[in-house]
Design an enzyme around this catalytic site. Sequence first.
Site, short mmCIF file in Angstrom:
data_model
loop_
_atom_site.label_atom_id
_atom_site.label_comp_id
_atom_site.label_asym_id
_atom_site.label_seq_id
_atom_site.Cartn_x
_atom_site.Cartn_y
_atom_site.Cartn_z
N TYR A 204 -4.81 -0.09 0.94
CA TYR A 204 -5.50 0.03 -0.33
C TYR A 204 -5.94 -0.02 -1.23
O TYR A 204 -5.90 0.24 -2.77
CB TYR A 204 -5.78 -1.85 0.28
CG TYR A 204 -4.42 -2.73 0.21
CD1 TYR A 204 -4.80 -3.83 -0.48
CD2 TYR A 204 -4.01 -2.64 1.38
CE1 TYR A 204 -2.91 -4.44 0.01
CE2 TYR A 204 -2.65 -3.40 1.58
CZ TYR A 204 -2.74 -4.67 1.34
OH TYR A 204 -2.10 -5.40 1.12
N HIS B 54 4.76 -3.62 -3.01
CA HIS B 54 4.77 -4.66 -3.73
C HIS B 54 3.96 -4.61 -5.00
O HIS B 54 3.14 -5.42 -5.90
CB HIS B 54 4.25 -5.63 -3.03
CG HIS B 54 3.96 -6.10 -1.74
ND1 HIS B 54 4.74 -7.68 -1.73
CD2 HIS B 54 4.20 -5.41 -0.65
CE1 HIS B 54 4.82 -7.62 -0.93
NE2 HIS B 54 4.87 -6.39 -0.04
#
Length: 320
Positions: free
Chosen positions: A299, A31
Amino acid sequence: MAQLSQYDHAEALVDGAHEVFGFHPGYRALHADGRIYRGAFRALPAARHYTRAAHLQGDLIPASVRFSKGGGRPDAPFGATVGMATRFYLPNGRTTNLVMLSQLLFPARRPEDLLEAIALAAPPEPGGPLDKAALGPFLAKHPEVANVLRMRAASLAPTSFAHSEFHAVHVFRFLNADDDLTNVRCHWVPRAGAEGRPAEELAAMDREVLLDEFDERLATGPVGFDLVLEIGRDGDPLDDPTALWPEDRERVTVGTLQISAPVTPEELGDPVMNHDPTKVTDGIELNDDPILQARRGVYEVSAAYRTGGWRTCPFAEQYE
């Protein structure tokens, strides 16, 4: 099932994304291309039946939303998969995240499965086409992955973020004031209605088309989404992001999000904006889903790679 550490496989998974899409300094591993917007969320009274979470008690809660294209190439066109990462700014000064995709399911049950698929299908040069033929034996061994890939291949692409439904691919444990437990799946449902179009039509358009369209749309007024909980029953799979629940599961609208204007990470006071989906708050818990458990480490590794690497202690040399 033994619960994995949230940091098992983290660097291997991020490196695998870079093998597929290439490493693009300053961008997320997945993303990569997106924009951030500000808004506000208000829960309905029905939310308190399921959770005591602070942002679901009925107060007006500031929120930010990052809309993004799928994949890890910032220069790629849009495809059928887009993302919506929402951050709620809680009254106590803390934050919690709710991360969703325009797809219902994740294409792997375990991190090890995802790494095996990447090793088989990664292109010779990052950013090239996947070697889908090499996945044949893997998909025969993992029919759940094959099913998700078929669903994604058949899915429509967005006409606008404002007309897209988004889904948290993981199940969360909601606890109310009495400690009653409800397993839920979360969905954002657009108040303007859901629409779609063929993925090849969107891919042929300008690579920023959905982001530009959303900016133009906001100039005429806010965009709304309803937060809908899908309520689990005994026997529903809780730790498998490749498995749907039966279609007859109850759905309850528990709040409304209004997105009002673009905003920058600097204006929000957080230039990194790490939308870790495991960052929950009291009244919401994680389960033993191995993919969900792995995401905190993924992440953090991705954030380190795009911000210049891991930070060491500034006075560590004093102890060498």
